[in-house]
Scaffold this active site. Structure first.
Site, PDB file in Angstrom:
ATOM      1  N   GLY A  57      48.191  43.907  41.283  1.00 29.43           N
ATOM      2  CA  GLY A  57      47.296  44.032  42.427  1.00 29.43           C
ATOM      3  C   GLY A  57      47.975  43.712  43.737  1.00 29.43           C
ATOM      4  CG  PHE A  58      51.266  40.810  45.969  1.00 24.90           C
ATOM      5  CD1 PHE A  58      50.656  40.080  46.976  1.00 24.90           C
ATOM      6  CD2 PHE A  58      52.595  41.178  46.119  1.00 24.90           C
ATOM      7  CE1 PHE A  58      51.364  39.734  48.120  1.00 24.90           C
ATOM      8  CE2 PHE A  58      53.310  40.830  47.250  1.00 24.90           C
ATOM      9  CZ  PHE A  58      52.694  40.107  48.256  1.00 24.90           C
ATOM     10  CG  ASP A  59      54.985  45.583  44.545  1.00 28.67           C
ATOM     11  OD1 ASP A  59      54.711  46.577  45.243  1.00 28.67           O
ATOM     12  OD2 ASP A  59      56.130  45.346  44.110  1.00 28.67           O
ATOM     13  CG  ASN A 105      39.796  43.764  44.560  1.00 29.83           C
ATOM     14  OD1 ASN A 105      39.879  44.964  44.300  1.00 29.83           O
ATOM     15  ND2 ASN A 105      39.915  42.818  43.623  1.00 29.83           N
ATOM     16  CG  MET A 107      41.626  46.642  46.530  1.00 32.01           C
ATOM     17  SD  MET A 107      41.530  46.769  48.329  1.00 32.01           S
ATOM     18  CE  MET A 107      43.033  47.656  48.686  1.00 32.01           C
ATOM     19  CG  PHE A 109      42.741  51.498  39.407  1.00 32.95           C
ATOM     20  CD1 PHE A 109      42.846  50.124  39.443  1.00 32.95           C
ATOM     21  CD2 PHE A 109      42.409  52.097  38.194  1.00 32.95           C
ATOM     22  CE1 PHE A 109      42.626  49.346  38.302  1.00 32.95           C
ATOM     23  CE2 PHE A 109      42.193  51.335  37.043  1.00 32.95           C
ATOM     24  CZ  PHE A 109      42.305  49.963  37.104  1.00 32.95           C
ATOM     25  CG  ASN A 133      47.905  46.541  35.445  1.00 35.04           C
ATOM     26  OD1 ASN A 133      47.159  47.492  35.551  1.00 35.04           O
ATOM     27  ND2 ASN A 133      47.471  45.328  35.112  1.00 35.04           N
ATOM     28  CB  SER A 167      39.700  47.304  37.402  1.00 35.38           C
ATOM     29  OG  SER A 167      39.182  47.485  38.711  1.00 35.38           O
ATOM     30  CG  ASN A 169      36.739  46.835  42.142  1.00 33.60           C
ATOM     31  OD1 ASN A 169      35.597  46.465  42.379  1.00 33.60           O
ATOM     32  ND2 ASN A 169      37.785  46.015  42.200  1.00 33.60           N
ATOM     33  CB  THR A 170      37.684  52.390  38.008  1.00 33.78           C
ATOM     34  OG1 THR A 170      38.786  52.245  38.902  1.00 33.78           O
ATOM     35  CG2 THR A 170      37.613  53.829  37.516  1.00 33.78           C
ATOM     36  CE  LYS A 203      44.385  41.288  34.995  1.00 31.49           C
ATOM     37  NZ  LYS A 203      45.132  41.391  36.260  1.00 31.49           N
ATOM     38  CG  ASN A 232      40.943  42.408  36.314  1.00 26.51           C
ATOM     39  OD1 ASN A 232      40.950  42.085  37.497  1.00 26.51           O
ATOM     40  ND2 ASN A 232      41.432  43.554  35.893  1.00 26.51           N
ATOM     41  CE1 TYR A 303      47.277  39.371  46.109  1.00 26.07           C
ATOM     42  CE2 TYR A 303      46.244  40.856  44.549  1.00 26.07           C
ATOM     43  CZ  TYR A 303      46.699  40.585  45.830  1.00 26.07           C
ATOM     44  OH  TYR A 303      46.580  41.532  46.815  1.00 26.07           O
TER      45      TYR A 303
END
Length: 340
Positions: A57-59, A105, A107, A109, A133, A167, A169-170, A203, A232, A303
């Site tokens: 999630g960071f990079d 968040n 975001m 993906f 990931n 996640s 968020n999807t 995960k 998560n 994170y």
């Protein structure tokens, strides 16, 4: 220094501040960190010099894994990487909950896709442990096929792969944790793995019902998954002080701490130590890290705490964890795993 700079960083909206941070990290000199030998352990066939890792999630696009290794992380997980580029959800979609030391968040993906990440990671020297990931595109006709493709495409540049089905968020993604769909997904992942490919981690979400832990653990073991990442972000909402508490999305940071630790203990009980566990969620300091190790985690990931504590956090936690191991008379970190 970070404490002095933090008000300037927090003056920017959270997503812009993140992009500025990534740009700055690209300028960071690369140096090989040193770790106390007591922190070294073998997990899933890999030797981790420190159990303190950077969570996905960071990079997202694999732009700065070596810079993060230089900051004292024992391993770095890039992504989530999807087969095709996608913009993610509309903004604003990233919120600091300063009063709660948390982040929400949604975001979705966002990222440049597998081809760009593959090219970028293929150019870096292979040193340090860098995992990838992988996820599915939001509009994919067959999400399981997306994961299988991710395993095949990203394996050559990954020291390990993480199947991210947790996640929030999807839309509909977490349904892949259900019984029949999870088995179908893990069958496809196993078929896509090459014989000499990297280990594969799964995960999971922290928002699980009674019985889910045993079911997920059985499926993971039956399908040769090498480790579980617990967990998560959460869609639950403990009491929060920030005005951003009403935002939808995944909550991370300090409010997730108790839930993530409880889920780790449940998965440890379900596994009986048969599969390594990696702890994530609400880890802010060496005490948190040591608690997760003693509860059954072989590795930990950070994170959100970096947002509030700055880039020196990984080194501080590693140093503090080594001190706690010695005070508790453990010869190495592996002895401490599950010792509570």
């Amino acid at each position: 220094m970070y404490r002095a700079l933090r008000p300037l960083i927090f003056a920017l909206d959270a997503e812009r501040a993140h992009r500025v941070t990534i740009a700055g990290l690209k300028l960071l000199p690369r140096r090989a960190p040193s770790f106390d030998p007591i922190l070294s352990s073998d997990v899933a066939g890999l030797t981790f010099p420190s159990p303190v890792g950077l969570a996905a999630g960071f990079d997202k696009d694999g732009e700065v894994p070596d810079a993060m290794l230089s900051l004292g992380f024992g391993f770095v997980e890039v992504g989530t990487v999807t087969p095709l580029p996608q913009a993610g959800n509309p903004g604003p979609r990233l919120f600091r909950l300063v009063e709660d030391r948390a982040v929400i968040n949604r975001m979705g993906f966002n990222g440049g896709g597998q081809a760009a990440a593959l090219a970028r990671l293929a150019q870096r020297p292979r040193h340090g442990i860098v995992g990838v990931n992988i996820g599915a595109n939001k509009d994919a006709a067959d999400r399981i096929a997306d994961y299988a493709q991710g395993v095949r495409i990203m394996a050559p540049v990954a020291d390990y792969l993480t199947i991210n089905i947790s996640s929030p968020n999807t839309p509909g993604l977490r349904t892949l944790q259900a019984g029949g769909e999870l088995a179908e997904l893990l069958d496809a992942v196993r078929s896509a793995r090459s014989r000499n490919g990297p280990p594969v981690f799964l995960k999971v979400a922290p928002d699980l019902d009674s019985g889910d832990h045993d079911r997920i653990m059985r499926a993971a073991i039956d399908h040769g998954i090498d480790a579980l990442i617990v967990a998560n972000t959460t869609v639950s909402r403990p009491p929060l002080a920030s005005g951003h508490a009403v935002e939808s999305g995944g909550l991370s940071g300090r409010p997730l701490k108790a839930l993530a630790l409880a889920q780790l203990r449940l998965f440890r009980a379900a596994s009986g130590g048969a599969i390594p566990l990696i702890a994530a969620g609400g880890i802010e300091d060496a005490d948190d890290a040591f608690a997760r190790v003693r509860a059954g985690a072989s590795l930990i990931q950070l994170y959100t705490a970096l947002v509030y504590e700055g880039p020196g956090l990984a080194r501080r936690i590693a140093t503090g964890l080594a001190e706690r191991l010695r005070r508790s008379e453990f010869a190495n970190i592996a002895e401490a795993v599950g010792s509570e």
